[in-house]
Structure formats: C-alpha cells, structure tokens
Design a protein around this motif. Structure first.
Motif, PDB file in Angstrom:
ATOM      1  N   TYR A  88       0.839  -1.199   0.000  1.00 32.60           N
ATOM      2  CA  TYR A  88       0.000   0.000   0.000  1.00 32.60           C
ATOM      3  C   TYR A  88       0.880   1.258   0.000  1.00 32.60           C
ATOM      4  N   SER A  89       0.478   2.229  -0.765  1.00 34.17           N
ATOM      5  CA  SER A  89       1.189   3.510  -0.766  1.00 34.17           C
ATOM      6  C   SER A  89       0.384   4.541   0.022  1.00 34.17           C
ATOM      7  N   VAL A  90       1.077   5.557   0.510  1.00 37.58           N
ATOM      8  CA  VAL A  90       0.433   6.621   1.283  1.00 37.58           C
ATOM      9  C   VAL A  90       0.441   7.908   0.457  1.00 37.58           C
ATOM     10  N   HIS A  91      -0.706   8.527   0.377  1.00 39.40           N
ATOM     11  CA  HIS A  91      -0.884   9.743  -0.422  1.00 39.40           C
ATOM     12  C   HIS A  91      -1.303  10.883   0.501  1.00 39.40           C
ATOM     13  N   TYR A  92      -1.203  12.093  -0.008  1.00 38.44           N
ATOM     14  CA  TYR A  92      -1.657  13.236   0.775  1.00 38.44           C
ATOM     15  C   TYR A  92      -2.105  14.347  -0.163  1.00 38.44           C
ATOM     16  N   PHE A  93      -2.940  15.220   0.355  1.00 38.79           N
ATOM     17  CA  PHE A  93      -3.347  16.394  -0.412  1.00 38.79           C
ATOM     18  C   PHE A  93      -3.642  17.539   0.542  1.00 38.79           C
TER      19      PHE A  93
END
Lengths: 82, 204
Positions: free
Chosen positions: B158-163
């Motif tokens: 799983y990858s971690v994203h942000y905005f």
C-alpha cells in the motif's frame, strides 16, 4: 568581535479568512552587522492554539480571531472536507 | 571638469540617435564611474532597475510586493518549516524531523521528513500541520505521494498519499488500500514510530 543570534518575528500576513502567516527570522550578527538571516514559517489558523506563540502573534490573533471569524472558519473547514 | 567624448564605430555604418523624452523638464543621466556596456532592453527597462545583474543575483524584498499581473514574478523566499502529525481535532503526536520550502511567485515547493515517536491523544485520521504557507482557495487540491516510509502499521504494497484542502496549511494523509481509491490513514497505522518523507508543490 561579538557574534550574536537573534530570533524575531519578521513578517505576519493576515489572510481573508483570518489565517496568520508567520515568518520567524533567525539573524546572525557580528558586532551588530548582520551576517546572515534565515526564515522559518508557520500558519496560525483561527482554531489554532496560540498559547506558545510570540506575544506579537498573540496580539494579532486576539484581534483577528473573533468568535465570528472562528465560526466562519469552522464552517469553511466543514464545507471543504472531502 | 571631465570631458565628454562621443566616438563613432570604426566599421559600423548605422547612425546613433539619442532621443529626448516628451517632457518640459530638464533630465540628467549620470553614468557610473566604471567601464562597461549598457544593458540591452527592448522595452522601457523599468523592470530592470532593481536587478543587480552584475552580482549574479536577483534579489527580492523580504516582504513580498504582491502583483496581480499573471506575467510578473513578485516573490522569492527560502526557509524551513516544522511538520507535526495531528489528528482532525488538533491533537498532536510527538514529531521529530523537519521541513524546507522555496516559494517562487505564488508557487510553494515544500519537502518534509517526519517521524512520530508518540501518538499522545491522536485519534482517527492523520494530518501533517505546520505547512509554511496557506494553500490557495481555488479547489484544486494539490497532492503527492510519500516517497519513503518506515515503521508504519500498514499492509505491504500500500502507498500513502496526501493532499491539501483549499485555503489550509496542512496535509491530509490517505492509504491506497481500497479498490475504488483510498481511505484515510489512521493514527494506528501511523503508529508510534512511523516515519515518512515527501514533498508537495502548491499555489499559495
């Protein structure tokens, strides 16, 4: 020759919704002549805890962050969540 | 009194014309006490007066002189910021690390490396506060992906994203663990020793 280090609030910008963008300047001086200046930034939003802020930031926050501004900010935040 | 000498070019044939401005006032141009070539400019040159090109630097004032003109570069600044892991209610985890930024005009490029050593009272979704500038209020949601992470309590792969939400100064973290997209990264998934490196470009 005396080297001194000063930390001061270099800039505060109040945005339309009441956020205060704070720039903290670290100044290195030799015998009173500035050798270097570096910046550190953070933002105080209307719901931010300002208890540990510089007194000048507290003064601005106390003026700007009125109950109406805080409520408008809370409403805005709620509307922006996706 | 110093003398004035106007000299034609040895091989050039063009005619040098000095044109007076449209004014009734006397004007004086004082040349610097140095030998050199005048700066070329196709326009009126007014925007070049503050560019100390001979030093190799372009200096902007410490306090931005904002311009609404879409073709005007009005700011440059470098500095640091302090990333802090928080939940949605403002409860902060103990965070070590640091961040740096460069602002060019209204574009902010910010990098961070942050390690959580104690979740304290954090609960629910994870944010990173302390961003150096508030994002523009234009509903474009600038985003990024964590480039390096360790000690998170997540499933391998799983990858971690942000905005960033518009008009805010924090990152919202999401985990790419859903067939349809992402779900919010939870404090329990950040764990008491989670570390993340990343960067984001956004309009201020």
């Amino acid at each position: 020759m005396t080297i001194t280090k000063k930390i001061e609030i270099g800039s505060m910008e109040v945005l339309p919704m009441g956020q205060i963008q704070v720039r903290t300047d670290t100044i290195i001086e030799e015998d009173g002549v500035e050798l270097s200046r570096s910046y550190h930034r953070h933002v105080c939003e209307p719901d931010s805890d300002t208890s540990n802020e510089d007194q000048r930031v507290k003064d601005v926050a106390n003026t700007v962050h009125t109950p109406a501004v805080k409520q408008a900010w809370a409403d805005f935040r709620a509307s922006q969540e996706i | 009194m110093a003398k004035v000498k106007i000299q034609g070019h040895a091989s050039g044939t063009g005619v040098l014309t000095v044109t007076a401005p449209n004014t009734s006032s006397d004007r004086t141009i004082t040349l610097p006490d140095a030998t050199g070539t005048l700066l070329n400019s196709d326009g009126d040159g007014s925007s070049l007066t503050s560019l100390p090109a001979h030093t190799g630097n372009v200096a902007f004032p410490a306090t931005q002189v904002a311009s609404a003109d879409a073709n005007t570069l009005d700011d440059y600044e470098e500095g640091t910021w302090t990333p802090v892991y928080e939940d949605g209610s403002g409860n902060a985890g103990t965070t070590t690390g640091g961040g740096a930024y460069t602002k060019i005009g209204d574009l902010v490029y910010a990098t961070f490396q942050a390690t959580c050593s104690n979740l304290n009272s954090m609960s629910g979704g994870v944010r990173m506060t302390g961003m150096p500038f508030t994002s523009a209020n234009n509903a474009t949601y600038p985003s990024g992906v964590v480039g390096y992470m360790s000690s998170l309590a997540t499933t391998a792969g799983y990858s971690v994203h942000y905005f960033m939400n518009p008009n805010t100064a924090y990152l919202e973290f999401y985990l790419n663990d859903s067939t349809a997209g992402t779900t919010g990264l939870q404090h329990s998934e950040l764990s008491t020793s989670g570390q993340m490196f990343g960067s984001i470009s956004y309009k201020a």
